[in-house]
Write a protein that holds these residues in place. Structure first.
Motif, PDB file in Angstrom:
ATOM      1  N   ARG A 139       0.750  -1.038   0.101  1.00  0.00           N
ATOM      2  CA  ARG A 139       0.040  -0.096   0.213  1.00  0.00           C
ATOM      3  C   ARG A 139       0.859   1.160   0.056  1.00  0.00           C
ATOM      4  O   ARG A 139       0.587   2.280  -0.653  1.00  0.00           O
ATOM      5  CB  ARG A 139      -1.045  -0.004   1.044  1.00  0.00           C
ATOM      6  N   ASP A 140       1.853   1.205   0.864  1.00  0.00           N
ATOM      7  CA  ASP A 140       2.786   2.297   0.793  1.00  0.00           C
ATOM      8  C   ASP A 140       3.525   2.481  -0.591  1.00  0.00           C
ATOM      9  O   ASP A 140       3.559   3.713  -0.990  1.00  0.00           O
ATOM     10  CB  ASP A 140       3.844   2.265   1.729  1.00  0.00           C
ATOM     11  N   GLU A 142       2.391   1.570  -3.603  1.00  0.00           N
ATOM     12  CA  GLU A 142       1.332   2.234  -4.447  1.00  0.00           C
ATOM     13  C   GLU A 142       0.903   3.739  -4.232  1.00  0.00           C
ATOM     14  O   GLU A 142       0.840   4.272  -5.074  1.00  0.00           O
ATOM     15  CB  GLU A 142      -0.207   1.304  -4.246  1.00  0.00           C
ATOM     16  N   GLU A 143       1.012   4.060  -3.035  1.00  0.00           N
ATOM     17  CA  GLU A 143       0.770   5.694  -2.628  1.00  0.00           C
ATOM     18  C   GLU A 143       1.914   6.481  -3.238  1.00  0.00           C
ATOM     19  O   GLU A 143       1.622   7.254  -3.747  1.00  0.00           O
ATOM     20  CB  GLU A 143       0.489   5.846  -1.010  1.00  0.00           C
ATOM     21  N   LEU A 145       3.819   5.427  -5.683  1.00  0.00           N
ATOM     22  CA  LEU A 145       3.706   5.714  -7.056  1.00  0.00           C
ATOM     23  C   LEU A 145       2.491   6.487  -7.517  1.00  0.00           C
ATOM     24  O   LEU A 145       2.765   6.806  -8.757  1.00  0.00           O
ATOM     25  CB  LEU A 145       3.718   4.145  -7.790  1.00  0.00           C
ATOM     26  N   ALA A 146       1.464   6.466  -7.013  1.00  0.00           N
ATOM     27  CA  ALA A 146       0.432   7.676  -7.468  1.00  0.00           C
ATOM     28  C   ALA A 146       1.144   8.884  -7.212  1.00  0.00           C
ATOM     29  O   ALA A 146       0.535   9.635  -7.952  1.00  0.00           O
ATOM     30  CB  ALA A 146      -0.557   7.184  -6.425  1.00  0.00           C
ATOM     31  N   ARG A 147       1.995   9.369  -6.397  1.00  0.00           N
ATOM     32  CA  ARG A 147       2.270  10.576  -6.285  1.00  0.00           C
ATOM     33  C   ARG A 147       3.745  10.695  -7.309  1.00  0.00           C
ATOM     34  O   ARG A 147       3.615  11.875  -7.979  1.00  0.00           O
ATOM     35  CB  ARG A 147       3.200  10.709  -4.881  1.00  0.00           C
ATOM     36  N   ARG A 148       4.268   9.757  -7.858  1.00  0.00           N
ATOM     37  CA  ARG A 148       5.281   9.745  -8.859  1.00  0.00           C
ATOM     38  C   ARG A 148       5.333   8.440  -9.677  1.00  0.00           C
ATOM     39  O   ARG A 148       5.825   7.637  -8.785  1.00  0.00           O
ATOM     40  CB  ARG A 148       6.411  10.477  -8.498  1.00  0.00           C
ATOM     41  N   SER A 149       5.125   8.136 -10.894  1.00  0.00           N
ATOM     42  CA  SER A 149       4.950   6.836 -11.450  1.00  0.00           C
ATOM     43  C   SER A 149       6.452   6.403 -11.464  1.00  0.00           C
ATOM     44  O   SER A 149       7.319   7.037 -11.675  1.00  0.00           O
ATOM     45  CB  SER A 149       4.387   7.087 -12.698  1.00  0.00           C
TER      46      SER A 149
END
Length: 166
Positions: A139-140, A142-143, A145-149
């Motif tokens: 989860r961390d 994913e978060e 990578l949501a901020r910067r791919s």
């Protein structure tokens, strides 16, 4: 030959995780072989169970239901067909084919579902032994990578790479 050090021989951050996951899949495969389930591979179990619960589906529908690419599911279905687990039948129109379970696969479903549940319990048990549960780490990640791919992160390091400047 290329001059300089081989980057694939340097310590990798991801390789231990890949090896660990492959080893865990191998252990599941060993359970299947011990129970006489030759030809069953861990990657088959989720599509087999899903087909058992939902009935015949096209490869595209099955890929979407399991959140994998059409290409990956097509390869998995081909491998399952070679093992006598699925067959293709005519779809709702002449242009489509649906994947359906064979009698052999139907007979295996109770054991495959039991193994799935046991595997999930074993993973939860393992997480309880860790200072940082993997599900939280995922989860961390994913978060982050949501901020910067991941793509953008790699591209950034490629731009900074001296090999790419020349």
């Amino acid at each position: 030959m290329i001059d300089g050090p081989d980057p694939t021989e340097e310590e990798s951050v991801w390789q231990p995780l890949r090896r660990l996951l492959a080893d865990m899949d191998d252990e599941i495969g060993r359970l299947y072989r011990q129970r006489g389930l030759d030809g069953i591979r861990p990657r088959f179990v989720m599509p087999l169970i899903r087909l058992g619960h939902r009935g015949a589906m096209t490869i595209r529908e099955l890929a979407g239901a399991l959140d994998v690419t059409h290409s990956a599911m097509s390869q998995t279905v081909s491998a399952m067909r070679r093992e006598g687990l699925v067959r293709s039948v005519a779809g709702t129109d002449a242009r489509t084919r649906q994947v359906t379970l064979t009698k052999r696969a139907h007979a295996l479903l109770p054991l495959l579902e039991a193994e799935w549940r046991a595997t999930e319990q074993a993973v939860r048990e393992l997480e309880g032994e860790l200072p940082h549960p993997l599900s939280e780490v995922v989860r961390d990640l994913e978060e982050a990578l949501a901020r910067r791919s991941f793509h953008d992160r790699i591209a950034h390091h490629l731009r900074r790479s001296p090999e790419q400047s020349s």
